[in-house]
Scaffold this motif. Structure first.
Motif, PDB file in Angstrom:
ATOM      1  N   ALA A   2      -6.426  60.270 119.967  1.00 20.46           N
ATOM      2  CA  ALA A   2      -5.162  60.603 119.333  1.00 20.46           C
ATOM      3  C   ALA A   2      -5.000  62.109 119.239  1.00 20.46           C
ATOM      4  CB  ALA A   2      -5.092  59.978 117.943  1.00 20.46           C
ATOM      5  N   THR A   4      -4.042  65.545 117.566  1.00 19.46           N
ATOM      6  CA  THR A   4      -4.016  66.103 116.218  1.00 19.46           C
ATOM      7  C   THR A   4      -3.083  67.294 116.219  1.00 19.46           C
ATOM      8  OG1 THR A   4      -6.285  65.412 115.794  1.00 19.46           O
ATOM      9  CG2 THR A   4      -5.377  67.111 114.361  1.00 19.46           C
ATOM     10  N   ASP A 580       1.487  67.123 110.499  1.00 20.18           N
ATOM     11  CA  ASP A 580       0.777  66.259 109.559  1.00 20.18           C
ATOM     12  C   ASP A 580       1.676  65.964 108.365  1.00 20.18           C
ATOM     13  OD1 ASP A 580      -1.307  66.575 111.266  1.00 20.18           O
ATOM     14  OD2 ASP A 580      -2.468  67.920 109.976  1.00 20.18           O
ATOM     15  N   VAL A 590      -2.381  63.029 106.125  1.00 18.99           N
ATOM     16  CA  VAL A 590      -2.713  62.199 107.277  1.00 18.99           C
ATOM     17  C   VAL A 590      -2.221  62.925 108.522  1.00 18.99           C
ATOM     18  CG1 VAL A 590      -2.817  59.961 106.155  1.00 18.99           C
ATOM     19  CG2 VAL A 590      -0.614  60.842 106.887  1.00 18.99           C
ATOM     20  N   GLU A 594      -2.922  60.120 113.573  1.00 17.46           N
ATOM     21  CA  GLU A 594      -3.144  58.941 112.734  1.00 17.46           C
ATOM     22  C   GLU A 594      -1.830  58.214 112.460  1.00 17.46           C
ATOM     23  OE1 GLU A 594      -6.135  59.581 109.357  1.00 17.46           O
ATOM     24  OE2 GLU A 594      -5.522  61.632 109.878  1.00 17.46           O
ATOM     25  N   ALA A 597      -0.685  56.320 115.630  1.00 12.87           N
ATOM     26  CA  ALA A 597      -1.439  55.086 115.849  1.00 12.87           C
ATOM     27  C   ALA A 597      -1.015  53.999 114.861  1.00 12.87           C
ATOM     28  CB  ALA A 597      -2.931  55.376 115.725  1.00 12.87           C
ATOM     29  N   ALA A 598      -0.837  54.390 113.580  1.00 10.84           N
ATOM     30  CA  ALA A 598      -0.455  53.422 112.551  1.00 10.84           C
ATOM     31  C   ALA A 598       0.952  52.883 112.790  1.00 10.84           C
ATOM     32  CB  ALA A 598      -0.542  54.077 111.169  1.00 10.84           C
TER      33      ALA A 598
END
Length: 777
Positions: A2, A4, A580, A590, A594, A597-598
């Protein structure tokens, strides 16, 4: 893994090299002719050698008997294919029905008469020479002024004359302005025919899938979605059955802002033979059959007070339309009328356009499309007026500029200029060039017998095309931003860049908004089955309209990121920081990857939300945008040969907010080179019989690198209020600002010898003859 998001340094405003360049300069990019398919067949087109002729018969049997030939089609075979479309609409417009293959008449040299299809391109080309066409040549006319005279040979016998259309505009109080004027200057000014000369000629591949009843069409175009809609209509199929792909496009300059007969013709051929078929234009075909640009003969009258205040203008444009209308042929000179007053304050403008049919290839959009003609005309007339009043050409411009406090400025042609500081680029250019000392140097050089000139051009242009109400096919644009489950980002844009660099600039915009790196972003375009419907790339609209759509789409993505982040952090009080999501109370965060993906895993969906991170937006601008600038050319004229040398060239352009200064400079450089070509070298010339005598690069003088001066370029930045990015557009700026600067400079060099105007191109022979005749012009 993923992505960042942690980058905080802004990319917008930085000179970043184009992401597209590695594949282009290493030869790994794919153009139409690079694409091969199993069972590929090849087409060669039989074209009329006459500019005007009746077609008495076509014998295809010798070609059909040639080895490798699988089919030959003539005009009689393609009667079910619709005519080439013209999107422009003007009252009284005469639109000839132009079939994809000629039937009973050929009306320009290069008119397609038949198509030969073979298993090998060389066999197809050889067989094309075996098609026997019985022609009965008729009288032709290639000069637009002669075409409008009584008794001229009719290009289309169904009409009593060669008038394609007329258009009239009357703004302000023109008669009053001229009655009150102390001086009126008049000139006939020609903007000659130009041949766009993209490095890649046109090419088409059509592949019919008989099982799915679909066609895939690869074509070198600037407007893939519009090609899909219009070619589907010509072929009589649903546009959802036609996929158009614009692969790499090796230059367009407006010449590929079109729908051509060959695009529908190749679709027809592929449907008939059940095989993929490829047609690649030769350079000779390119010059004969791809649209030309400009083709103006303009008659100007400019009224002014003795102190240099300009009061009003009268203008008559004779537009050489060619033999029929391509997509925008009649619309292009109307842009010249809209920008006729330039960036000056007078609002009294009367203009008339007369479109003339000639036995030549049609004219249409070519880099600048009506704006270079307008700027060349007004900027030449301002210099003529300055000479008449013995005023400095810079002084008279400063006196007449629209002032900063007058924006939005309503013009006498119905436009609303968005923003500007028109005096600033000229002041900067004069400071860079050392204007006062140059004038002194000129005075000294004349005493020594040298011919040195200083030419100024200040321009404004209408671009960021544009509001749908003012466009023939929609003025909005689309953009999709999709964050993938890995956190990588895909941008799909409805514009179709082909050298403008939007794969880089759009990535810069999105990277700054999401806090990701450039390498994490892919920008896709040009495939109508992958990209949502869009309008295309032309009129310096790519970033001003398409970029705005992407910007709004990424705002929607940011809103979704916040909602998913808030759900994951169990907090309503969150904010985004470099992509973020951060809880403002606890500082917990988070990461971008992340959240991505969620969002696709879908275990925790925000209330009222949905899985995924995708947003599509359509941006409809409220107005055009109006870039502007000032160019100064310094020239030396050789008194013995008439050769012109540009010794210095200064360009100060304002294209609004600059996303990438490196790409802005590249666009300006390219535009200037093309305008130098028009000013000094290029001319698409037809003889009296309609034969193109500049039909190859041996005869059509495109500038070489040694003919181009070092360009001293800089910018001012006046954001546009029309779009959220503040950008205005820059793709045509150099082309619009340059030619009058060069011509004004050469005329200035010869002004003490009585020269007041010279029409382009300023070839050495033309200048030499003027000098031999004592300089009077």
């Amino acid at each position: 893994m993923a992505t960042t998001a942690s980058r905080t340094e802004p990319l917008v405003g930085k000179g970043i090299r184009r992401q597209e360049d590695p594949r282009l300069i290493t030869g790994t990019a794919a153009y139409v002719d690079d694409i091969e398919m199993p069972g590929m067949h090849y087409a060669a087109i039989v074209r009329s050698p006459h500019a005007a002729a009746r077609i008495r018969g076509v014998n295809v049997k010798p070609a059909l008997d040639h080895p490798g030939v699988v089919a030959v089609f003539t005009g009689a075979d393609v009667r079910g294919v619709g005519p080439v479309p013209c999107a422009a609409a003007l009252p009284g417009l005469r639109v000839p029905v132009h079939s994809v293959l000629a039937t009973d008449r050929a009306y320009y040299c290069g008119h397609a008469v038949a198509v030969v299809v073979a298993t090998d391109r060389y066999l197809a080309r050889d067989a094309a020479d075996l098609v026997e066409v019985e022609y009965e040549p008729t009288a032709a006319v290639s000069d637009p002024e002669k075409a409008l005279q009584p008794g001229a040979p009719p290009v289309h016998p169904e009409w009593p004359d060669n008038v394609a259309f007329t258009h009239h505009h009357d703004g302000g109080e023109v008669d009053k302005a001229f009655a009150e004027a102390d001086v009126v200057v008049r000139k006939r000014i020609v903007s000659q025919r130009l041949i766009p000369t993209a490095i890649e000629p046109r090419g088409v591949i059509a592949s019919w899938n008989s099982g799915e009843k679909t066609i895939t069409l690869y074509t070198s175009t600037q407007i893939p979605h519009l090609v899909r809609s219009l070619v589907a209509g010509m072929l009589g199929i649903g546009e959802n059955r036609l996929r158009v792909i614009a692969p790499e496009v090796g230059g367009g300059f407006g010449s590929k802002l079109n729908v051509y007969a060959e695009e529908a013709l190749m679709g027809f051929v592929s449907m008939k033979i059940g095989k993929p078929v490829k047609w690649i234009e030769s350079r000779r075909e390119n010059y004969l059959t791809t649209i030309h640009g400009r083709g103006h003969v303009d008659f100007y009258e400019l009224a002014a007070r003795r102190d240099g205040t300009m009061l009003g203008m009268k203008l008559k444009i004779i537009q050489d339309c060619g033999a029929y209308h391509q997509l925008l042929t009649p619309a292009i000179p109307t842009l010249s009328v809209l920008m006729a007053p330039g960036i000056y304050r007078f609002r009294n403008v009367r203009a008339e356009i007369v479109g003339a049919f000639t036995n030549c290839v049609p004219t249409d959009a070519y880099r600048g499309a009506g704006r270079p003609e307008a700027t060349h005309g007004i900027e030449r007339m301002v210099d003529v007026l300055a000479t008449e009043l013995t005023m400095d050409p810079a002084e008279i411009r400063f006196k007449n500029f629209v002032r900063e406090d007058e924006f939005p400025f309503q013009t006498g042609t119905g436009l609303a200029y968005d923003s500007g500081n028109y005096a600033l680029p000229l002041r900067n250019a004069m400071e860079i060039v050392g204007y006062k000392s140059l004038r002194e140097e000129q005075r000294i050089s004349r005493g020594e017998g040298r011919l040195m000139g200083i030419g100024i051009s200040t321009y404004g242009e209408i671009c960021g095309m544009g509001p749908s109400s003012a466009m023939p096919a929609g003025g909005w644009e689309s953009g999709t931003v999709r964050v993938e489950p890995s956190g990588k980002v895909t941008v799909l844009t409805g514009v179709s860049p082909h050298g403008q660099g939007e794969e880089t600039t759009f990535a810069q915009i999105v990277a700054d908004e999401l806090g990701v790196g450039l390498d994490d972003i892919t920008v896709l375009h040009g495939d109508t089955s992958a990209v949502q419907y869009g309008i295309g790339t032309f009129g310096s609209r790519g970033t001003a309209v398409g970029g705005a759509a992407v910007y709004f789409a990424v705002q929607d993505i940011k809103a979704k990121l916040k909602k998913f982040g808030a759900t994951m952090l169990d907090s309503d009080d969150v904010s985004l920081s470099a992509g973020d999501c951060v809880c403002n109370k606890t500082g917990k965060r988070v990461g971008f990857g992340e959240i991505a993906a969620a969002a696709y895993r879908g275990l925790k969906i925000p209330p009222g939300g949905e899985p995924g991170l995708v947003a599509t937006r359509y941006f409809e601008p409220s107005n055009f945008t109006y870039p502007f600038g000032a160019h100064i050319a310094v020239t030396q004229v050789d008194p013995d040969t008439g050769a012109v040398e540009i010794t210095r060239y200064i360009a100060v352009d304002d294209c609004g907010r600059i996303i990438n200064p490196l790409l802005v400079a590249g666009q300006v450089h390219g535009g200037i080179v093309q305008a130098i070509g028009q000013a000094l070298y290029e001319h698409g010339v037809y003889d009296e019989d309609g034969q193109l005598i500049t039909g190859e690069l041996m005869d059509y003088a495109v500038p070489k690198a040694t003919m181009v001066p070092w360009m001293e370029c800089s910018n001012t930045e006046t954001p546009s209020p029309v779009n959220p990015l503040g950008v205005k557009g820059v793709g045509e700026a150099g082309t619009i600002g340059c030619s009058p600067a060069v011509v004004n400079s050469v005329v200035d060099a010869l002004s003490h010898r009585g020269v007041t105007h010279i029409d382009m191109p300023l070839t050495p022979e033309k200048i030499w003859r003027i000098l031999q005749e004592g300089g009077k012009q």
